[in-house]
Design an enzyme around this catalytic site. Structure first.
Site, PDB file in Angstrom:
ATOM      1  N   GLU A  39      30.256 -25.122  76.542  1.00  0.00           N
ATOM      2  CA  GLU A  39      29.465 -25.473  77.730  1.00  0.00           C
ATOM      3  C   GLU A  39      28.862 -26.871  77.683  1.00  0.00           C
ATOM      4  O   GLU A  39      28.592 -27.456  78.732  1.00  0.00           O
ATOM      5  CB  GLU A  39      28.409 -24.407  78.019  1.00  0.00           C
ATOM      6  CG  GLU A  39      27.321 -24.224  77.013  1.00  0.00           C
ATOM      7  CD  GLU A  39      26.341 -23.132  77.480  1.00  0.00           C
ATOM      8  OE1 GLU A  39      26.052 -23.059  78.673  1.00  0.00           O
ATOM      9  OE2 GLU A  39      25.895 -22.356  76.616  1.00  0.00           O
ATOM     10  N   GLU A  81      28.742 -16.856  70.320  1.00  0.00           N
ATOM     11  CA  GLU A  81      27.713 -17.769  70.825  1.00  0.00           C
ATOM     12  C   GLU A  81      28.000 -19.214  70.428  1.00  0.00           C
ATOM     13  O   GLU A  81      27.864 -20.139  71.227  1.00  0.00           O
ATOM     14  CB  GLU A  81      26.326 -17.344  70.321  1.00  0.00           C
ATOM     15  CG  GLU A  81      25.185 -18.242  70.737  1.00  0.00           C
ATOM     16  CD  GLU A  81      25.001 -18.422  72.240  1.00  0.00           C
ATOM     17  OE1 GLU A  81      24.306 -19.367  72.643  1.00  0.00           O
ATOM     18  OE2 GLU A  81      25.614 -17.644  73.014  1.00  0.00           O
ATOM     19  N   TRP A  88       2.770 -21.202  82.904  1.00  0.00           N
ATOM     20  CA  TRP A  88       3.962 -20.454  82.520  1.00  0.00           C
ATOM     21  C   TRP A  88       3.431 -19.090  82.145  1.00  0.00           C
ATOM     22  O   TRP A  88       2.919 -18.869  81.063  1.00  0.00           O
ATOM     23  CB  TRP A  88       4.668 -21.116  81.328  1.00  0.00           C
ATOM     24  CG  TRP A  88       5.789 -20.299  80.800  1.00  0.00           C
ATOM     25  CD1 TRP A  88       5.770 -19.450  79.747  1.00  0.00           C
ATOM     26  CD2 TRP A  88       7.119 -20.225  81.338  1.00  0.00           C
ATOM     27  NE1 TRP A  88       6.980 -18.852  79.586  1.00  0.00           N
ATOM     28  CE2 TRP A  88       7.833 -19.313  80.541  1.00  0.00           C
ATOM     29  CE3 TRP A  88       7.757 -20.853  82.389  1.00  0.00           C
ATOM     30  CZ2 TRP A  88       9.165 -18.996  80.783  1.00  0.00           C
ATOM     31  CZ3 TRP A  88       9.072 -20.542  82.641  1.00  0.00           C
ATOM     32  CH2 TRP A  88       9.764 -19.632  81.838  1.00  0.00           C
ATOM     33  N   CYS A 108       1.951 -23.363  78.816  1.00  0.00           N
ATOM     34  CA  CYS A 108       1.449 -23.971  80.055  1.00  0.00           C
ATOM     35  C   CYS A 108       1.115 -25.426  79.776  1.00  0.00           C
ATOM     36  O   CYS A 108       1.197 -25.888  78.640  1.00  0.00           O
ATOM     37  CB  CYS A 108       0.187 -23.260  80.497  1.00  0.00           C
ATOM     38  SG  CYS A 108       0.363 -21.488  80.645  1.00  0.00           S
ATOM     39  N   LYS A 118      28.462 -22.288  73.084  1.00  0.00           N
ATOM     40  CA  LYS A 118      27.655 -23.524  73.052  1.00  0.00           C
ATOM     41  C   LYS A 118      28.568 -24.747  73.044  1.00  0.00           C
ATOM     42  O   LYS A 118      28.369 -25.699  73.775  1.00  0.00           O
ATOM     43  CB  LYS A 118      26.720 -23.534  71.834  1.00  0.00           C
ATOM     44  CG  LYS A 118      25.526 -22.595  72.004  1.00  0.00           C
ATOM     45  CD  LYS A 118      24.492 -23.141  72.884  1.00  0.00           C
ATOM     46  CE  LYS A 118      23.990 -22.396  74.093  1.00  0.00           C
ATOM     47  NZ  LYS A 118      24.368 -21.137  74.492  1.00  0.00           N
ATOM     48  N   ASN A 136      -4.020 -22.811  77.572  1.00  0.00           N
ATOM     49  CA  ASN A 136      -2.598 -22.648  77.223  1.00  0.00           C
ATOM     50  C   ASN A 136      -2.543 -21.882  75.907  1.00  0.00           C
ATOM     51  O   ASN A 136      -3.155 -22.294  74.919  1.00  0.00           O
ATOM     52  CB  ASN A 136      -1.927 -24.016  77.038  1.00  0.00           C
ATOM     53  CG  ASN A 136      -0.568 -23.866  76.363  1.00  0.00           C
ATOM     54  OD1 ASN A 136       0.135 -22.889  76.572  1.00  0.00           O
ATOM     55  ND2 ASN A 136      -0.248 -24.818  75.486  1.00  0.00           N
ATOM     56  N   GLY A 137      -1.861 -20.758  75.894  1.00  0.00           N
ATOM     57  CA  GLY A 137      -1.787 -19.967  74.663  1.00  0.00           C
ATOM     58  C   GLY A 137      -1.845 -18.484  74.988  1.00  0.00           C
ATOM     59  O   GLY A 137      -1.700 -18.089  76.149  1.00  0.00           O
ATOM     60  N   ARG A 164       6.497 -27.754  81.184  1.00  0.00           N
ATOM     61  CA  ARG A 164       5.885 -26.745  80.320  1.00  0.00           C
ATOM     62  C   ARG A 164       5.645 -25.433  81.062  1.00  0.00           C
ATOM     63  O   ARG A 164       5.340 -24.416  80.450  1.00  0.00           O
ATOM     64  CB  ARG A 164       4.547 -27.237  79.767  1.00  0.00           C
ATOM     65  CG  ARG A 164       4.643 -28.498  78.934  1.00  0.00           C
ATOM     66  CD  ARG A 164       3.263 -28.951  78.497  1.00  0.00           C
ATOM     67  NE  ARG A 164       2.640 -27.951  77.676  1.00  0.00           N
ATOM     68  CZ  ARG A 164       2.848 -27.830  76.350  1.00  0.00           C
ATOM     69  NH1 ARG A 164       3.655 -28.677  75.747  1.00  0.00           N
ATOM     70  NH2 ARG A 164       2.280 -26.881  75.650  1.00  0.00           N
ATOM     71  N   HIS A 176      46.150 -10.330  64.790  1.00  0.00           N
ATOM     72  CA  HIS A 176      46.791  -9.533  65.859  1.00  0.00           C
ATOM     73  C   HIS A 176      47.177 -10.411  67.040  1.00  0.00           C
ATOM     74  O   HIS A 176      47.308  -9.944  68.171  1.00  0.00           O
ATOM     75  CB  HIS A 176      45.852  -8.404  66.297  1.00  0.00           C
ATOM     76  CG  HIS A 176      45.471  -7.495  65.158  1.00  0.00           C
ATOM     77  ND1 HIS A 176      46.340  -6.592  64.593  1.00  0.00           N
ATOM     78  CD2 HIS A 176      44.312  -7.416  64.454  1.00  0.00           C
ATOM     79  CE1 HIS A 176      45.723  -5.974  63.598  1.00  0.00           C
ATOM     80  NE2 HIS A 176      44.515  -6.448  63.484  1.00  0.00           N
ATOM     81  N   LYS A 202      21.224 -23.431  85.345  1.00  0.00           N
ATOM     82  CA  LYS A 202      20.374 -22.736  84.371  1.00  0.00           C
ATOM     83  C   LYS A 202      20.265 -21.261  84.705  1.00  0.00           C
ATOM     84  O   LYS A 202      20.237 -20.385  83.830  1.00  0.00           O
ATOM     85  CB  LYS A 202      18.986 -23.374  84.349  1.00  0.00           C
ATOM     86  CG  LYS A 202      18.033 -22.749  83.341  1.00  0.00           C
ATOM     87  CD  LYS A 202      18.538 -22.965  81.927  1.00  0.00           C
ATOM     88  CE  LYS A 202      17.768 -22.224  80.868  1.00  0.00           C
ATOM     89  NZ  LYS A 202      18.457 -22.204  79.581  1.00  0.00           N
TER      90      LYS A 202
HETATM   91  C1  AGP Z   1      23.911 -20.094  78.186  1.00  0.00           C
HETATM   92  O1  AGP Z   1      23.705 -21.274  77.515  1.00  0.00           O
HETATM   93  C2  AGP Z   1      24.163 -20.239  79.609  1.00  0.00           C
HETATM   94  N1  AGP Z   1      23.176 -20.984  80.237  1.00  0.00           N
HETATM   95  C3  AGP Z   1      24.471 -18.938  80.327  1.00  0.00           C
HETATM   96  O2  AGP Z   1      25.560 -18.320  79.687  1.00  0.00           O
HETATM   97  C4  AGP Z   1      23.321 -17.930  80.376  1.00  0.00           C
HETATM   98  O3  AGP Z   1      23.088 -17.385  79.126  1.00  0.00           O
HETATM   99  C5  AGP Z   1      23.683 -16.814  81.364  1.00  0.00           C
HETATM  100  O4  AGP Z   1      23.873 -17.385  82.627  1.00  0.00           O
HETATM  101  C6  AGP Z   1      22.613 -15.732  81.412  1.00  0.00           C
HETATM  102  O5  AGP Z   1      21.426 -16.268  81.871  1.00  0.00           O
HETATM  103  P1  AGP Z   1      20.097 -15.384  81.807  1.00  0.00           P
HETATM  104  O6  AGP Z   1      19.788 -15.103  80.374  1.00  0.00           O
HETATM  105  O7  AGP Z   1      19.047 -16.235  82.468  1.00  0.00           O
HETATM  106  O8  AGP Z   1      20.351 -14.133  82.590  1.00  0.00           O
END
Ligand code: AGP
Length: 607
Positions: free
Chosen positions: A490, A483, A75, A2, A487, A101-102, A27, A506, A602
């Site tokens: 994206e 992963e 938060w 927070c 990264k 906060n904590g 935060r 394959h 996001k």
């Molecule tokens: C990951 O960097 C992306 N932002 C995206 O793949 C994300 O992981 C996915 O949309 C799932 O989001 P969530 O964990 O909020 O459900």
């Protein structure tokens, strides 16, 4: 995580505090509140949701006269993000107000203790025990400072708090343990806040409070005390030369980099209250009345899906629970066969991802029991799951998820130990070793992050010409390879494919040539010999290779990236930030908008 702020001085406090909270909103932003002393009374204003809801509540109030106050942007970790649970919290006699906060780990015991003393509670938060305990000791005749000492000596967990009391309208008390707290020193005014952006417009003279320090501030004075011996402490004043933007990123260039470097603290926060070192066990009070899964079906998207795939290996190895992992957008339309004692776990940082939420609802329609593993308290998935387990990653601002995945992996690892123990599969030696390794992780990662960052910084220019990348791994490193590829895709917009290394021959190996480099995850484990031959197949076709490996692996590749030799699965928590930093440096080198990459959101709340 927070944001808290306190101000005492000669200006109207409301403005200063609201402005400061706006600068701390990164935060936490699910509810907010302020408190002021006026005419021997504490006035508290709180609201759910964004800060402007609070501003609307304030505008007609005469409180603009007051020049001392505290504020909080939340938060949520304990208690839903409602007005009742928003801070500040008042003491029973309504003369003390506190923001925090904590995480107070032993809040349940303290709450019981105070309830037995006749104290009524108004919220579901852990925080409220702080103000009620200070009030309780003050009622016993202790001075406010002594009541604070007494209280903090009872508390386990992390805290940064600010307190006001209406008989002392121009005084603020504050203190910290493990959560950040900074004193801002002005001319005839003083500030206290979780982070510098909150008051950077008014002063650049700051003191970073250390753990177990309390401060009492008035407009013209401040005195720091040690919690340990109650003695006064004098501390060096530092002059800050950051602008607001970089201050919100704590001096990091991007939120993504800041969040990568927050991972050691995130692991600490995830482990907090989860490990009983005396009993050598892992604690999940949320699962006390929850059936032991006969089979687990993990449903998620994107990075959360990769965390689920990683967990499949851990849960099957340690807890002997068969695990299936589904991409949520496929799960919701494939009419999955779900048996009576099957458990569905949905993983989501935001808790709002449409496909994952639909997966949850489908599972419930089929009478399955659903566990939600979420980062945002009170999110839709958290509310609709039968049981919710929160990852303590704090707000994740950068679109590219980094610390959230780390927190998901830690919680899933803890769950495997919890269920493995419940099934009496784990020897005392195994438990004590694994728990010891987990507790050492934050520091070990902290030590290596800077080194990894320099390595990534060195490799990025060298590979920035690549239009495509393969990421290869075996076993636990296969989901991590996926992963790493995600990264890079994206944030740098370079085409990348994560692959199980054994699958290359394959088909995909047809793509290998000197223009198509490979990022290999090849730590020294039982699968290294297999990885070695797969990498020789790549080299035989002129493919360039960066390999994350250990010193003794003696891997002969273009760019070996040597990392400490941790045993599996702990080494995954080193491999993850290395992958994140490589993608980050590639994107920075290519001048991309790292925190807000094109075409992405996001939280994906549409199908
Ligand atoms: C990951 O960097 C992306 N932002 C995206 O793949 C994300 O992981 C996915 O949309 C799932 O989001 P969530 O964990 O909020 O459900």
């Amino acid at each position: 995580m927070c944001g808290i702020i306190g101000y005492t001085g000669h200006r109207p406090a409301t403005q200063i505090i609201i402005e400061g909270l706006k600068r701390l909103e990164y935060r936490g932003y699910d509810s907010a509140g302020v408190a002021f002393c006026l005419q021997n009374k504490v006035h508290v204003f709180k609201s759910q949701g964004k800060l402007n809801n609070l501003e609307n509540k304030l505008c007609s109030q005469e409180i603009y006269l007051t020049t001392t106050g505290i504020g909080h942007t939340r938060w949520a970790t304990h208690g839903l993000p409602t007005e009742k649970n928003a801070h500040p919290h008042l003491s029973q006699n309504k003369r003390f107000a506190l923001v925090h906060n904590g995480i107070i780990e032993n809040f349940k015991e303290l709450k019981h203790y105070l309830k037995d003393k006749g104290i009524q509670f108004n919220s579901d938060t852990d925080t409220e025990v702080l103000v009620q305990l200070i009030f309780y000791y003050h009622e016993q005749g202790k001075s406010i400072l002594d009541a604070i000492y007494e209280t903090l000596n009872q508390v386990k967990g992390s805290y940064a708090f600010a307190l006001i009391e209406c008989a002392h309208p121009n005084t603020i008390w504050a203190g910290r343990h493990s959560s950040p707290l900074i004193l801002g020193i002005g001319q005839g005014e003083n500030f206290i806040a979780s982070d510098i952006p909150a008051f950077l417009n008014y002063t650049r003279e700051v003191i970073f409070l250390e753990d177990n320090e309390i401060v009492e501030l008035t407009p013209s004075t401040y005195q720091i005390y040690s919690l340990k011996n109650k003695k006064g402490i004098s501390r060096k004043v530092t002059t800050i030369n950051w602008d607001i933007q970089s201050a919100q990123k704590s001096g990091y260039k991007h939120f993504m980099l800041k969040e990568i470097f927050e991972q050691p603290k995130v692991i600490q926060d995830c482990l907090r209250g989860r490990i009983d070192e005396c009993e050598n066990t892992v604690l999940f009070s949320e699962l006390e009345n929850f059936p032991l899964p006969a089979r687990l079906n993990i449903v998620a998207c994107g990075t959360s899906f990769h965390a689920g795939m990683w967990a499949k290996y851990i849960l099957e190895q340690i807890a002997h629970i068969p695990v299936e992992v589904d991409i949520a957008s496929e799960f919701r339309y494939r009419n999955p066969l779900i048996n009576k004692n099957d458990v569905i776990m949905v993983i989501s940082q935001s808790g709002e991802t449409a496909d994952t939420l639909a997966g949850l609802r489908l599972a419930k329609e089929k009478n399955a029991k659903v566990i939600g593993l979420c980062n945002v308290v009170g999110s839709s998935i958290a509310r609709e799951a039968d049981v919710v387990i929160y990852t303590q990653a704090g707000p994740e601002i950068s679109v590219a998820s980094t610390k959230a995945m780390c927190s998901q992996m830690i919680m899933l690892f803890l769950l495997s130990l919890y269920w493995g123990n419940k099934k009496q599969l784990l020897t005392p030696n195994f438990k004590s070793q694994y728990i010891a390794h987990l507790l050492e992780l934050p520091e070990q990662i902290e030590t290596n992050l800077q080194i990894f960052h320099q390595k990534a910084n060195h490799l990025a220019p060298k590979y920035s010409w690549a239009n495509s990348f393969f990421y290869l791994g075996r076993g636990l490193n296969y989901p991590l390879a996926l992963e790493g590829a995600l990264k890079l895709k994206e944030i740098s917009y370079i085409h990348a494919e994560g692959y199980a290394a054994g699958e290359m021959k394959h088909g995909p190996i047809a793509l290998i040539d000197p223009q198509f480099p490979t990022f290999a995850l090849a730590p020294e484990d039982e699968l290294l010999p297999k990885m070695k031959s797969n990498l020789e197949e790549v080299q035989a076709r002129g493919g360039k290779i960066i390999a994350l490996t250990n010193i003794n692996s003696k891997l002969e590749v273009d760019d070996p990236w040597i990392i400490p030799n941790f045993k599996s699965p702990f080494i995954s928590f080193l491999i993850l930030p290395a992958l994140q930093l490589f993608a980050y440096e590639m994107a920075v080198y290519l001048g991309k908008d790292v925190d807000q990459p094109r075409n992405l959101a996001k939280s994906v709340t549409v199908e």
